[in-house]
Design a protein around this motif. Structure first.
Motif, mmCIF file in Angstrom:
data_model
loop_
_atom_site.group_PDB
_atom_site.id
_atom_site.type_symbol
_atom_site.label_atom_id
_atom_site.label_comp_id
_atom_site.label_asym_id
_atom_site.label_seq_id
_atom_site.Cartn_x
_atom_site.Cartn_y
_atom_site.Cartn_z
ATOM 1 N N VAL A 1 2.898 12.780 8.552
ATOM 2 C CA VAL A 1 3.731 12.024 9.490
ATOM 3 C C VAL A 1 5.122 12.621 9.687
ATOM 4 O O VAL A 1 5.602 12.720 10.821
ATOM 5 N N GLU A 2 5.765 13.015 8.612
ATOM 6 C CA GLU A 2 7.169 13.419 8.680
ATOM 7 C C GLU A 2 7.483 14.499 9.717
ATOM 8 O O GLU A 2 8.476 14.385 10.443
ATOM 9 N N PRO A 3 6.670 15.542 9.857
ATOM 10 C CA PRO A 3 6.998 16.565 10.862
ATOM 11 C C PRO A 3 7.001 16.029 12.300
ATOM 12 O O PRO A 3 7.596 16.642 13.186
ATOM 13 N N GLN A 4 6.354 14.914 12.504
ATOM 14 C CA GLN A 4 6.262 14.339 13.850
ATOM 15 C C GLN A 4 7.366 13.331 14.149
ATOM 16 O O GLN A 4 7.494 12.870 15.281
ATOM 17 N N LEU A 5 8.129 12.935 13.131
ATOM 18 C CA LEU A 5 9.151 11.906 13.306
ATOM 19 C C LEU A 5 10.404 12.468 13.966
ATOM 20 O O LEU A 5 10.796 13.605 13.732
ATOM 21 N N GLU A 6 11.010 11.625 14.771
ATOM 22 C CA GLU A 6 12.259 11.972 15.450
ATOM 23 C C GLU A 6 13.234 10.809 15.259
ATOM 24 O O GLU A 6 12.909 9.660 15.570
ATOM 25 N N ALA A 7 14.419 11.100 14.728
ATOM 26 C CA ALA A 7 15.448 10.075 14.556
ATOM 27 C C ALA A 7 16.050 9.740 15.921
ATOM 28 O O ALA A 7 16.380 10.639 16.698
ATOM 29 N N VAL A 8 16.144 8.439 16.214
ATOM 30 C CA VAL A 8 16.696 8.002 17.500
ATOM 31 C C VAL A 8 17.639 6.826 17.297
ATOM 32 O O VAL A 8 17.494 6.048 16.359
ATOM 33 N N ASN A 9 18.605 6.720 18.204
ATOM 34 C CA ASN A 9 19.473 5.551 18.265
ATOM 35 C C ASN A 9 18.818 4.526 19.164
ATOM 36 O O ASN A 9 18.183 4.876 20.166
ATOM 37 N N LEU A 10 18.998 3.267 18.816
ATOM 38 C CA LEU A 10 18.428 2.174 19.599
ATOM 39 C C LEU A 10 19.560 1.299 20.136
ATOM 40 O O LEU A 10 20.042 0.402 19.437
ATOM 41 N N PRO A 11 20.003 1.551 21.361
ATOM 42 C CA PRO A 11 21.051 0.706 21.924
ATOM 43 C C PRO A 11 20.520 -0.694 22.236
ATOM 44 O O PRO A 11 19.325 -0.869 22.498
ATOM 45 N N ARG A 12 21.401 -1.661 22.187
ATOM 46 C CA ARG A 12 21.032 -3.053 22.475
ATOM 47 C C ARG A 12 20.412 -3.154 23.870
ATOM 48 O O ARG A 12 20.839 -2.504 24.802
ATOM 49 N N GLN A 13 19.383 -3.954 23.963
ATOM 50 C CA GLN A 13 18.627 -4.275 25.173
ATOM 51 C C GLN A 13 17.722 -3.136 25.657
ATOM 52 O O GLN A 13 17.149 -3.223 26.735
ATOM 53 N N ARG A 14 17.545 -2.111 24.863
ATOM 54 C CA ARG A 14 16.611 -1.044 25.234
ATOM 55 C C ARG A 14 15.179 -1.552 25.093
ATOM 56 O O ARG A 14 14.817 -2.136 24.075
ATOM 57 N N SER A 15 14.369 -1.318 26.095
ATOM 58 C CA SER A 15 12.958 -1.684 26.044
ATOM 59 C C SER A 15 12.190 -0.576 25.339
ATOM 60 O O SER A 15 12.258 0.589 25.742
ATOM 61 N N LEU A 16 11.453 -0.939 24.299
ATOM 62 C CA LEU A 16 10.635 0.023 23.566
ATOM 63 C C LEU A 16 9.185 -0.032 24.011
ATOM 64 O O LEU A 16 8.470 0.972 23.937
ATOM 65 N N GLU A 17 8.747 -1.200 24.435
ATOM 66 C CA GLU A 17 7.398 -1.380 24.969
ATOM 67 C C GLU A 17 7.487 -2.364 26.124
ATOM 68 O O GLU A 17 8.245 -3.334 26.058
ATOM 69 N N ILE A 18 6.698 -2.104 27.154
ATOM 70 C CA ILE A 18 6.693 -2.974 28.324
ATOM 71 C C ILE A 18 5.273 -3.453 28.571
ATOM 72 O O ILE A 18 4.323 -2.664 28.558
ATOM 73 N N ARG A 19 5.156 -4.743 28.779
ATOM 74 C CA ARG A 19 3.861 -5.393 28.994
ATOM 75 C C ARG A 19 3.006 -4.622 30.004
ATOM 76 O O ARG A 19 3.481 -4.169 31.034
ATOM 77 N N ASP A 20 1.738 -4.487 29.656
ATOM 78 C CA ASP A 20 0.717 -3.865 30.508
ATOM 79 C C ASP A 20 0.940 -2.369 30.751
ATOM 80 O O ASP A 20 0.394 -1.810 31.698
ATOM 81 N N ARG A 21 1.733 -1.740 29.890
ATOM 82 C CA ARG A 21 1.932 -0.294 30.000
ATOM 83 C C ARG A 21 1.469 0.393 28.719
ATOM 84 O O ARG A 21 1.460 -0.203 27.648
#
Length: 191
Positions: free
Chosen positions: A26-46
């Protein structure tokens, strides 16, 4: 004098629980990211492109009707991850996932996570156990929403947010809390 144990490699508890073999996948595939408030990570039906292992901050999983009614069914912090549909072998979600308290995460492409789960049975079990725990949380959230008053539900939500955010100040608007609790905004103000 014994050495102090080294700090965990990951702040996320699921990633920290990985064995060396799982980490190698798993580790080689991980990417550190910042998560700003109100960012959508998943959207219904997508289709879900990335799964996020939350390290700091708070993410809400929200159910919504086509007419716009919404209610939060659960929260995720450093104990968990997004992407339950991927873990359960589906690529598309029926829920929305949004950052409520800004933070950080390690993300992995959904197909990369599925491949790692397919290659390592114990890693698969770790993530499916967490999906089960989240389903239990969602069930008790539904119970609280159906049986408790706004004050009790707000108290529960604030405690859950505090546990996951690891800080005393939780920045939330009354309007957002109303959406999370499925009530009118004035009800949150009174509570």
């Amino acid at each position: 004098m014994p050495k102090d144990p080294s700090p965990p490699k990951f702040k996320n508890r699921l990633l920290a629980a990985m064995t060396r073999e799982q980490s190698r996948l798993v580790e080689p595939q991980l990417e550190a990211v910042n998560l700003p408030r109100q960012r959508s990570l998943e959207i219904r039906d997508r289709k879900i492109e990335y799964v996020y292992f939350i390290e700091t901050g708070l993410v809400s999983i929200v159910a919504n009707e086509r007419d716009g009614n919404t209610i939060e069914i659960g929260v995720v912090g450093r104990e968990g991850m997004t992407g339950f549909a991927v873990v359960l072998n589906s690529g598309q979600t029926t829920l929305d996932t949004q950052v409520q308290i800004a933070g950080t995460a390690q993300r992995i492409r959904a197909d990369g996570l599925r491949k790692a789960m397919d290659e390592n049975v114990e890693f698969n079990r770790l993530l499916t156990r967490y999906a089960h725990v989240f389903m239990v949380q969602a069930a008790f959230t539904a119970l609280a929403n159906g049986r408790h008053n706004v004050e009790e539900r707000l108290s529960r939500w604030l405690l859950m947010a505090h546990d996951r955010a690891e800080k005393d100040d939780v920045e939330m608007t009354h309007a957002l809390l109303a959406v999370m609790l499925g009530v009118r905004r004035p009800g949150v103000t009174v509570a």
